[in-house]
Scaffold this motif. Structure first.
Motif, PDB file in Angstrom:
ATOM      1  N   GLU A  39       0.827  -1.200   0.000  1.00  0.00           N
ATOM      2  CA  GLU A  39       0.000   0.000   0.000  1.00  0.00           C
ATOM      3  C   GLU A  39       0.868   1.259   0.000  1.00  0.00           C
ATOM      4  N   ALA A  40       1.950   1.232   0.759  1.00  0.00           N
ATOM      5  CA  ALA A  40       2.838   2.396   0.839  1.00  0.00           C
ATOM      6  C   ALA A  40       3.467   2.692  -0.517  1.00  0.00           C
ATOM      7  N   THR A  41       3.880   1.654  -1.248  1.00  0.00           N
ATOM      8  CA  THR A  41       4.527   1.898  -2.536  1.00  0.00           C
ATOM      9  C   THR A  41       3.537   2.398  -3.580  1.00  0.00           C
ATOM     10  N   GLN A  42       2.251   2.097  -3.422  1.00  0.00           N
ATOM     11  CA  GLN A  42       1.256   2.606  -4.364  1.00  0.00           C
ATOM     12  C   GLN A  42       1.142   4.121  -4.285  1.00  0.00           C
ATOM     13  N   PHE A  43       1.316   4.669  -3.094  1.00  0.00           N
ATOM     14  CA  PHE A  43       1.126   6.099  -2.905  1.00  0.00           C
ATOM     15  C   PHE A  43       2.402   6.901  -3.107  1.00  0.00           C
ATOM     16  N   GLU A  44       3.544   6.262  -3.116  1.00  0.00           N
ATOM     17  CA  GLU A  44       4.811   6.980  -3.276  1.00  0.00           C
ATOM     18  C   GLU A  44       4.874   7.787  -4.567  1.00  0.00           C
ATOM     19  N   PRO A  45       4.494   7.231  -5.717  1.00  0.00           N
ATOM     20  CA  PRO A  45       4.563   8.048  -6.937  1.00  0.00           C
ATOM     21  C   PRO A  45       3.692   9.302  -6.853  1.00  0.00           C
ATOM     22  N   ALA A  46       2.519   9.200  -6.252  1.00  0.00           N
ATOM     23  CA  ALA A  46       1.642  10.371  -6.134  1.00  0.00           C
ATOM     24  C   ALA A  46       2.266  11.409  -5.210  1.00  0.00           C
ATOM     25  N   VAL A  47       2.869  10.959  -4.122  1.00  0.00           N
ATOM     26  CA  VAL A  47       3.507  11.877  -3.187  1.00  0.00           C
ATOM     27  C   VAL A  47       4.709  12.537  -3.852  1.00  0.00           C
ATOM     28  N   GLU A  48       5.517  11.749  -4.544  1.00  0.00           N
ATOM     29  CA  GLU A  48       6.680  12.299  -5.238  1.00  0.00           C
ATOM     30  C   GLU A  48       6.254  13.297  -6.306  1.00  0.00           C
ATOM     31  N   ARG A  49       5.192  12.989  -7.017  1.00  0.00           N
ATOM     32  CA  ARG A  49       4.690  13.885  -8.064  1.00  0.00           C
ATOM     33  C   ARG A  49       4.209  15.195  -7.431  1.00  0.00           C
ATOM     34  N   ALA A  50       3.497  15.106  -6.315  1.00  0.00           N
ATOM     35  CA  ALA A  50       3.019  16.310  -5.634  1.00  0.00           C
ATOM     36  C   ALA A  50       4.195  17.150  -5.133  1.00  0.00           C
ATOM     37  N   GLU A  51       5.221  16.496  -4.584  1.00  0.00           N
ATOM     38  CA  GLU A  51       6.403  17.220  -4.114  1.00  0.00           C
ATOM     39  C   GLU A  51       7.134  17.890  -5.270  1.00  0.00           C
ATOM     40  N   ARG A  52       7.250  17.165  -6.393  1.00  0.00           N
ATOM     41  CA  ARG A  52       7.925  17.727  -7.567  1.00  0.00           C
ATOM     42  C   ARG A  52       7.152  18.926  -8.111  1.00  0.00           C
ATOM     43  N   ASN A  53       5.819  18.810  -8.171  1.00  0.00           N
ATOM     44  CA  ASN A  53       5.001  19.924  -8.658  1.00  0.00           C
ATOM     45  C   ASN A  53       5.119  21.143  -7.748  1.00  0.00           C
ATOM     46  N   ALA A  54       5.163  20.904  -6.444  1.00  0.00           N
ATOM     47  CA  ALA A  54       5.317  22.012  -5.492  1.00  0.00           C
ATOM     48  C   ALA A  54       6.679  22.674  -5.668  1.00  0.00           C
ATOM     49  N   ALA A  55       7.712  21.872  -5.893  1.00  0.00           N
ATOM     50  CA  ALA A  55       9.056  22.418  -6.096  1.00  0.00           C
ATOM     51  C   ALA A  55       9.121  23.241  -7.381  1.00  0.00           C
ATOM     52  N   ILE A  56       8.474  22.767  -8.445  1.00  0.00           N
ATOM     53  CA  ILE A  56       8.454  23.499  -9.713  1.00  0.00           C
ATOM     54  C   ILE A  56       7.700  24.815  -9.548  1.00  0.00           C
ATOM     55  N   GLU A  57       6.563  24.757  -8.865  1.00  0.00           N
ATOM     56  CA  GLU A  57       5.780  25.976  -8.647  1.00  0.00           C
ATOM     57  C   GLU A  57       6.576  26.996  -7.832  1.00  0.00           C
ATOM     58  N   ALA A  58       7.271  26.525  -6.811  1.00  0.00           N
ATOM     59  CA  ALA A  58       8.091  27.431  -5.998  1.00  0.00           C
ATOM     60  C   ALA A  58       9.230  28.014  -6.821  1.00  0.00           C
ATOM     61  N   ALA A  59       9.867  27.181  -7.641  1.00  0.00           N
ATOM     62  CA  ALA A  59      10.976  27.653  -8.474  1.00  0.00           C
ATOM     63  C   ALA A  59      10.484  28.661  -9.508  1.00  0.00           C
ATOM     64  N   LEU A  60       9.301  28.440 -10.072  1.00  0.00           N
ATOM     65  CA  LEU A  60       8.728  29.412 -11.010  1.00  0.00           C
ATOM     66  C   LEU A  60       8.498  30.747 -10.317  1.00  0.00           C
ATOM     67  N   GLY A  61       8.092  30.712  -9.066  1.00  0.00           N
ATOM     68  CA  GLY A  61       7.860  31.934  -8.312  1.00  0.00           C
ATOM     69  C   GLY A  61       9.122  32.718  -8.018  1.00  0.00           C
ATOM     70  N   GLU A  62      10.275  32.064  -8.098  1.00  0.00           N
ATOM     71  CA  GLU A  62      11.554  32.726  -7.837  1.00  0.00           C
ATOM     72  C   GLU A  62      12.144  33.384  -9.088  1.00  0.00           C
ATOM     73  N   LEU A  63      11.567  33.111 -10.248  1.00  0.00           N
ATOM     74  CA  LEU A  63      12.082  33.676 -11.496  1.00  0.00           C
ATOM     75  C   LEU A  63      11.758  35.161 -11.595  1.00  0.00           C
ATOM     76  N   PRO A  64      12.557  35.903 -12.370  1.00  0.00           N
ATOM     77  CA  PRO A  64      12.211  37.303 -12.645  1.00  0.00           C
ATOM     78  C   PRO A  64      10.818  37.374 -13.275  1.00  0.00           C
ATOM     79  N   ALA A  65      10.124  38.467 -13.054  1.00  0.00           N
ATOM     80  CA  ALA A  65       8.712  38.610 -13.424  1.00  0.00           C
ATOM     81  C   ALA A  65       8.391  38.287 -14.881  1.00  0.00           C
ATOM     82  N   ASP A  66       9.321  38.534 -15.803  1.00  0.00           N
ATOM     83  CA  ASP A  66       9.007  38.339 -17.222  1.00  0.00           C
ATOM     84  C   ASP A  66       9.255  36.906 -17.713  1.00  0.00           C
ATOM     85  N   GLN A  67       9.771  36.031 -16.869  1.00  0.00           N
ATOM     86  CA  GLN A  67      10.110  34.688 -17.326  1.00  0.00           C
ATOM     87  C   GLN A  67       9.052  33.608 -17.072  1.00  0.00           C
ATOM     88  N   PRO A  68       8.371  33.578 -15.929  1.00  0.00           N
ATOM     89  CA  PRO A  68       7.414  32.488 -15.700  1.00  0.00           C
ATOM     90  C   PRO A  68       6.318  32.413 -16.746  1.00  0.00           C
TER      91      PRO A  68
END
Length: 93
Positions: A14-43
């Motif tokens: 059961e734990a391994t079934q949810f790992e990809p979803a958790v990893e995907r959510a963490e990756r999406n959050a990291a991408i969203e945060a990184a986009l927020g750090e870009l200069p205003a004209d780039q995102p």
């Protein structure tokens, strides 16, 4: 003992079934945060290109900038995102 062993195996499955979803959510959050750090004209260029599927000509027209400017903003944004996201991966290890 058998019931405990089988119960542990079921819990692990059961734990391994949810790992990809958790990893995907963490990756999406990291991408969203990184986009927020870009200069205003780039995102906006990144979003229009990757998620909107627009060409650099279309992006330039929508933003009122030359095609080359749209392309360079995209290139600089990807370079910074790559650096920011790879630093985050190193920090997690």
């Amino acid at each position: 003992r058998r019931e405990v062993r089988e119960g542990n195996a079921a819990g692990a499955a059961e734990a391994t079934q949810f790992e990809p979803a958790v990893e995907r959510a963490e990756r999406n959050a990291a991408i969203e945060a990184a986009l927020g750090e870009l200069p205003a004209d780039q995102p906006e260029v990144v979003v229009m290109r990757l998620w909107g599927g627009l060409t650099f000509g279309q992006i330039g027209e929508a933003l009122g900038v030359p095609l080359a400017t749209a392309a360079s903003r995209y290139r600089y944004a990807l370079q910074r995102l790559e650096a920011d996201l790879s630093e985050e991966e190193v920090g997690r290890e």
